[in-house]
Design an enzyme around this catalytic site. Structure first.
Site, PDB file in Angstrom:
ATOM      1  N   THR A 152      -3.990  -1.354  -7.286  1.00 23.58           N
ATOM      2  CA  THR A 152      -4.743  -0.163  -7.686  1.00 23.58           C
ATOM      3  C   THR A 152      -3.834   1.047  -7.859  1.00 23.58           C
ATOM      4  OG1 THR A 152      -6.672   1.198  -7.106  1.00 23.58           O
ATOM      5  CG2 THR A 152      -5.198   0.576  -5.312  1.00 23.58           C
ATOM      6  N   GLU A 210      -5.949   3.807  -7.504  1.00 23.08           N
ATOM      7  CA  GLU A 210      -7.137   4.448  -6.944  1.00 23.08           C
ATOM      8  C   GLU A 210      -8.156   4.716  -8.031  1.00 23.08           C
ATOM      9  OE1 GLU A 210      -9.304   7.292  -5.825  1.00 23.08           O
ATOM     10  OE2 GLU A 210      -9.967   5.690  -4.496  1.00 23.08           O
ATOM     11  N   SER A 239      -8.058   1.218   2.907  1.00 25.54           N
ATOM     12  CA  SER A 239      -8.456   0.669   1.613  1.00 25.54           C
ATOM     13  C   SER A 239      -9.697  -0.186   1.779  1.00 25.54           C
ATOM     14  CB  SER A 239      -7.309  -0.181   1.045  1.00 25.54           C
ATOM     15  OG  SER A 239      -7.733  -0.920  -0.087  1.00 25.54           O
ATOM     16  N   SER A 240     -10.372  -0.469   0.658  1.00 24.45           N
ATOM     17  CA  SER A 240     -11.459  -1.451   0.647  1.00 24.45           C
ATOM     18  C   SER A 240     -11.068  -2.712  -0.104  1.00 24.45           C
ATOM     19  CB  SER A 240     -12.711  -0.843  -0.004  1.00 24.45           C
ATOM     20  OG  SER A 240     -13.230   0.195   0.792  1.00 24.45           O
ATOM     21  N   THR A 285      -9.124  -0.107  -9.969  1.00 23.22           N
ATOM     22  CA  THR A 285      -8.430  -1.235  -9.339  1.00 23.22           C
ATOM     23  C   THR A 285      -8.515  -2.494 -10.211  1.00 23.22           C
ATOM     24  OG1 THR A 285      -9.061  -0.246  -7.231  1.00 23.22           O
ATOM     25  CG2 THR A 285      -8.180  -2.450  -7.122  1.00 23.22           C
ATOM     26  N   ARG A 293       0.835  -1.192   0.000  1.00 24.66           N
ATOM     27  CA  ARG A 293       0.000   0.000   0.000  1.00 24.66           C
ATOM     28  C   ARG A 293       0.873   1.247   0.000  1.00 24.66           C
ATOM     29  NH1 ARG A 293      -4.809   2.041  -1.554  1.00 24.66           N
ATOM     30  NH2 ARG A 293      -6.042   3.001   0.100  1.00 24.66           N
TER      31      ARG A 293
END
Length: 584
Positions: free
Chosen positions: A422, A424, A469-470, A404, A117
């Protein structure tokens, strides 16, 4: 050129390979007809015996398959596929971004999460996205230098390869270098996404030169697009490793592009040089007879999925079936409760306390489930208080837009991988450097950092911090053995996409392709969203009768998944995108 024609052209050019056309797995629960009227009836599951890879683009799938054929590991295949995705699906992921990789090693039975990340630059201030005491409008925060975080992807792939790779690092770069040099056909999705982002891309000279033709319009579908700058970056990283990306002239060019923007950011060469990927323990929980594991915070994805399933555990989803208004009701209510907690409690655990264990405690989830009425919606759910932190936290309303990509792999040695990456939102910050796009991940932080009472937001921006994040890459275990790998792109809707697919396989006994193709649904603690143009629209009156505010939505999920059962691999790819599955 339609998607089917474009994919046929790829196969005709020997880019898809013979395994893409293998026979489908037999359907389960066919009497349910889960896909009827959904618009996604023509995609069939793919079966294999030894290994399998599924990605969002047939060219990337072919690259991963090539590594598996050469005796490579799941990580080898995923790296090769990801490098191609950064070329042919640049709007979604690439060298300028990051993600999460969940890996099961068969020899040691060890589960690891590789966290690449992005991080906030060391110079960030808490009011980065504020003006006159108010959060900036999202469109003013996103397409500029201030939204760019330190890219982590290559460091994460390097770490995973060092621990789990079999083939030489250099070999993994060959498919992407070949395609970048010789060119690839612009796909229908890349063309459409470029058209949607035309104004923002045109405003960035480097991006405009690559993505737009001489007439200022997106390259047409089928146009052969070459990216020699990307090929050269890959050659250097292949030969010398990621250090050549994080130090030296490439790093300086990244920083210069961010700082030269009309709205500059403060990314520095030191931020790049100091970036480190993390190895984390997986976050796990139980559902029915299964053990489900995924990336822990700073991702909220698997945590929210596990909370949803922990609530659904108390309701008869197996009996209700995918065409039931009651099933959509319970699924949406579980989502409201999970998203309510997510907004208060989840951030980077190196900066804030995330009460994950308390959020997944069966007694806590039973109390949350008791809030759900069988015939009436909660409307907007309130957060619980796991860990006693509620009064010290402010809610976060960070906006995560749907972009993503996702990759799943099972190799011949029994290793299994689920990886989501990703940059974003579509095309990230729109800043284009050396043939790749830079992320806009810092807008995954809350735009405000505290509430009017001064209580901090867990997901506020801080130097070196990873934004929430998801992304929800997950591996499911049955009787201690890997049974399923799944994940999806889609912003915060990823949580509902993945949960829907899990319910489809684990509760409704659908094959993985049928479960992926199910219409998307759910609530993010606002309206109950139903996928437009599917049979779910027929359930809207019943849901409104239960007090749901119902909205029809376009849900371009990109779910990839595979199931390992009885010595056979069965894979599926989301028909809403250009994904493909291959295996032997």
């Amino acid at each position: 050129m339609r998607i089917q024609q474009w994919m046929a052209a790829c196969c005709a050019a020997a880019l898809c390979g013979p395994a893409a056309g293998q026979s489908a797995a037999p359907a389960a629960h066919e009497s349910l007809n889960p896909e009827a009227s959904s618009g996604y009836t023509d995609k069939q599951a793919v079966s294999a015996q030894k290994f399998m890879v599924a990605t969002a683009n047939p060219l990337a799938t072919r690259a991963g398959y090539r590594m598996l054929q050469a005796g490579g590991s799941a990580v080898d295949a995923a790296i090769a596929a990801q490098l191609v995705l950064g070329l042919v699906e640049p709007q979604s992921s690439g060298l300028g971004g990051g993600g999460f990789l969940v890996h099961y090693a068969a020899s040691s039975r060890q589960l690891r999460v590789y966290d690449s990340r992005e991080t906030a630059p060391a110079a960030v201030r808490p009011d980065r996205f504020m003006r006159d005491g108010k959060p900036l409008p999202f469109e003013q925060a996103v397409n500029n230098g201030r939204s760019v975080g330190t890219p982590g992807l290559l460091r994460g792939l390097e770490l995973a390869h060092r621990q789990q790779g079999k083939l030489p690092w250099r070999q993994l770069f060959e498919p992407a270098i070949e395609l970048a040099t010789q060119g690839f056909q612009v796909s229908p999705r890349l063309h459409a996404m470029t058209q949607d982002a035309l104004k923002a891309l045109a405003a960035q000279p480097a991006a405009a030169r690559y993505f737009l033709g001489p007439d200022g319009q997106p390259w047409p579908v089928g146009h052969v697009l070459k990216n020699p700058e990307y090929a050269e970056v890959l050659r250097r990283v292949a030969a010398k490793g990621p250090d050549t990306f994080y130090h030296g002239d490439i790093a300086h060019d990244i920083v210069a592009a961010v700082r030269a923007h009309a709205q500059p950011g403060d990314l520095s060469v030191a931020d790049l040089a100091n970036y480190r990927a993390r190895v984390r323990d997986a976050l796990c929980g139980n559902y029915r007879d299964y053990r489900l594991c995924g990336a822990p915070p700073p991702s909220s994805g698997p945590l929210a999925v596990l909370q949803m399933l922990g609530v659904l555990q108390h309701f008869p989803m197996q009996k209700l079936g995918p065409r039931s208004a009651e099933a959509v009701h319970y699924f949406s209510e579980a989502g409201r409760l999970a998203f309510a907690d997510r907004g208060f409690f989840v951030g980077d655990p190196e900066f804030v306390k995330v009460p994950a264990a308390a959020m997944l405690d069966p007694a806590y989830l039973a109390r949350r489930a008791a809030l759900v009425h069988p015939d009436r919606s909660l409307g907007t759910a309130l957060p619980g208080d796991p860990g006693g932190l509620l009064t010290s936290r402010a809610p976060d309303q960070a906006l995560e837009l749907p972009s993503t990509t996702h990759v799943v792999v099972a190799d011949a040695r029994g290793n299994v991988l689920s990886m989501t990456n990703t940059i974003e939102s579509a095309f990230g910050s729109k800043i284009f450097v050396r043939g790749f796009l830079l992320n806009n991940e810092l807008t995954d932080f809350s735009l405000s950092f505290q509430d009017p009472e001064g209580r901090p937001v867990a997901n506020r921006v801080q130097p070196g911090k990873r934004p929430r994040s998801s992304m929800a890459p997950m591996i499911v275990f049955r009787d201690g053995k890997p049974y399923m790998a799944v994940g999806s792109p889609g912003g915060s809707a990823i949580i509902n996409y993945v949960a829907k697919t899990l319910v489809g396989v684990l509760d409704w006994n659908l094959d993985i392709q049928q479960a992926i193709s199910l219409p998307n649904m759910g609530s993010r603690n606002q309206a109950t969203e139903l996928e437009r143009g599917t049979y779910l629209e027929d359930l809207a009156p019943a849901l409104r009768g239960m007090g749901h505010e119902v909205k029809m939505a376009d849900f371009p999920s990109g779910i990839q998944g595979l199931v390992m059962d009885g010595g056979r691999l069965v894979g599926g790819a989301d028909p809403r995108r250009e994904g493909a599955v291959m295996g032997d």
